[in-house]
Design a protein around this motif. Structure first.
Motif, PDB file in Angstrom:
ATOM      1  N   ARG A  82       0.834  -1.207   0.000  1.00 41.39           N
ATOM      2  CA  ARG A  82       0.000   0.000   0.000  1.00 41.39           C
ATOM      3  C   ARG A  82       0.872   1.261   0.000  1.00 41.39           C
ATOM      4  O   ARG A  82       0.652   2.182  -0.789  1.00 41.39           O
ATOM      5  N   GLU A  83       1.865   1.297   0.883  1.00 38.56           N
ATOM      6  CA  GLU A  83       2.743   2.470   0.956  1.00 38.56           C
ATOM      7  C   GLU A  83       3.524   2.659  -0.341  1.00 38.56           C
ATOM      8  O   GLU A  83       3.688   3.786  -0.825  1.00 38.56           O
TER       9      GLU A  83
ATOM     10  N   LEU B  86       1.071   3.826  -3.158  1.00 39.34           N
ATOM     11  CA  LEU B  86       0.641   5.206  -2.947  1.00 39.34           C
ATOM     12  C   LEU B  86       1.754   6.194  -3.318  1.00 39.34           C
ATOM     13  O   LEU B  86       1.491   7.269  -3.847  1.00 39.34           O
ATOM     14  N   ASP B  87       2.999   5.818  -3.026  1.00 37.35           N
ATOM     15  CA  ASP B  87       4.127   6.681  -3.388  1.00 37.35           C
ATOM     16  C   ASP B  87       4.209   6.811  -4.902  1.00 37.35           C
ATOM     17  O   ASP B  87       4.402   7.914  -5.436  1.00 37.35           O
TER      18      ASP B  87
ATOM     19  N   SER C  10       1.747   6.420  -6.989  1.00 38.17           N
ATOM     20  CA  SER C  10       0.554   7.150  -7.417  1.00 38.17           C
ATOM     21  C   SER C  10       0.763   8.660  -7.299  1.00 38.17           C
ATOM     22  O   SER C  10       0.414   9.432  -8.212  1.00 38.17           O
ATOM     23  N   ARG C  11       1.356   9.091  -6.172  1.00 38.22           N
ATOM     24  CA  ARG C  11       1.606  10.523  -5.973  1.00 38.22           C
ATOM     25  C   ARG C  11       2.598  11.050  -6.999  1.00 38.22           C
ATOM     26  O   ARG C  11       2.409  12.119  -7.576  1.00 38.22           O
TER      27      ARG C  11
END
Length: 280
Positions: free
Chosen positions: A19-20, A23-24, A26-27
């Motif tokens: 997940r982390e 998300l990184d 994705s940003r």
């Protein structure tokens, strides 16, 4: 982005790590391309630029970079299986990691550790450590040795091992290992006959975990950081000692049960502490 559905199919620990990482990515994707991340929008250029960004701009270690790229790959493969994309983009090469020799004990650390073991006077522990430090056995191999696997005379000794991949090998026991194991065998002979050289509970052999705990105990007594001494470090120390004494790679590989010479060749790499000393 289909992240949540993908993560729900993973075990809790893997999902938390992925997940982390996702998300990184994705940003970064949104900031770089000005649009939200969707699997069909990801190109090989995006992957290469993200990898370079992590290495050059953020200074992340190769292991971290490779882990994050692996998380993205797992997500993209899942998207392909779900029919969300047809083909995977080309993947960049893994970030190269600096290779050092496997951790091994210095001569001084070996002396302190063995002194702590000898002071305790536990014949079983002495024999177990002898097989890992002076014969290079893996912890699982040492734990599973049967009494019938050991042959010791006044000047010779050997132990028969079935190691990884059910490969059989015979490991000669040198002077130190012979004495350590013979002392334990003589002690055992005074008691009930045992199948296993190192009996455990319920008629089986000692567990690898029990051996690990035992080694940690002696590390504390020797005032050496417990994480610095593991069963595998003892095996690494055996190999390192041989190579420092000029033994050739082929012989060391045979003693360790390695099927590939490049596995053994890692022991010829300099350790970080050695490089520090050279530079100093």
């Amino acid at each position: 982005m289909s992240f949540s559905t993908f993560l729900n199919e993973l075990n809790r620990g893997t999902a938390r790590a992925y997940r982390e990482d996702l998300l990184d990515f994705s940003r970064w994707f949104a900031e770089t391309n000005g649009e939200s991340l969707e699997p069909h929008l990801v190109t090989s250029i995006d992957l290469k630029e993200y990898q370079s960004h992590m290495i050059l701009n953020r200074g992340l270690k190769p292991a971290t970079v490779n882990r994050r790229m692996a998380a993205i790959r797992a997500w993209m493969r899942w998207c392909q299986e779900q029919g969300l994309i047809e083909n995977l983009p080309r993947w960049p090469k893994r970030a190269a990691q600096v290779q050092h020799a496997p951790k091994a004990l210095s001569k001084r650390e070996q002396e302190r550790f063995l002194r702590a073991v000898e002071k305790e006077g536990n014949r079983r522990d002495v024999a177990l450590i002898g097989l890992m430090l002076f014969a290079g056995l893996r912890v699982g191999e040492a734990a599973r040795v049967r009494v019938s696997d050991v042959s010791i005379s006044d000047r010779k000794g050997k132990v028969s091992i079935t190691g990884k991949g059910m490969k059989h090998r015979e490991v000669p026991l040198g002077f130190d290992a012979r004495n350590m194991v013979r002392d334990w065998l003589n002690h055992q002979a005074q008691h009930a006959q045992q199948e296993w050289l190192f009996p455990g509970q319920n008629g089986g052999h000692i567990s690898a975990r029990a051996v690990q705990h035992m080694i940690k105990k002696y590390a504390w007594q020797a005032r050496i950081e417990p994480q610095k001494i593991t069963p595998h470090v003892l095996r690494h120390t055996f190999a390192t000692n041989l190579l420092r004494d000029g033994v050739d790679l082929v012989t060391v590989a045979a003693l360790l049960g390695h099927s590939r010479l490049d596995t053994t060749a890692r022991y010829t790499l300099p350790s970080y502490s050695h490089m520090e000393n050279v530079v100093e």
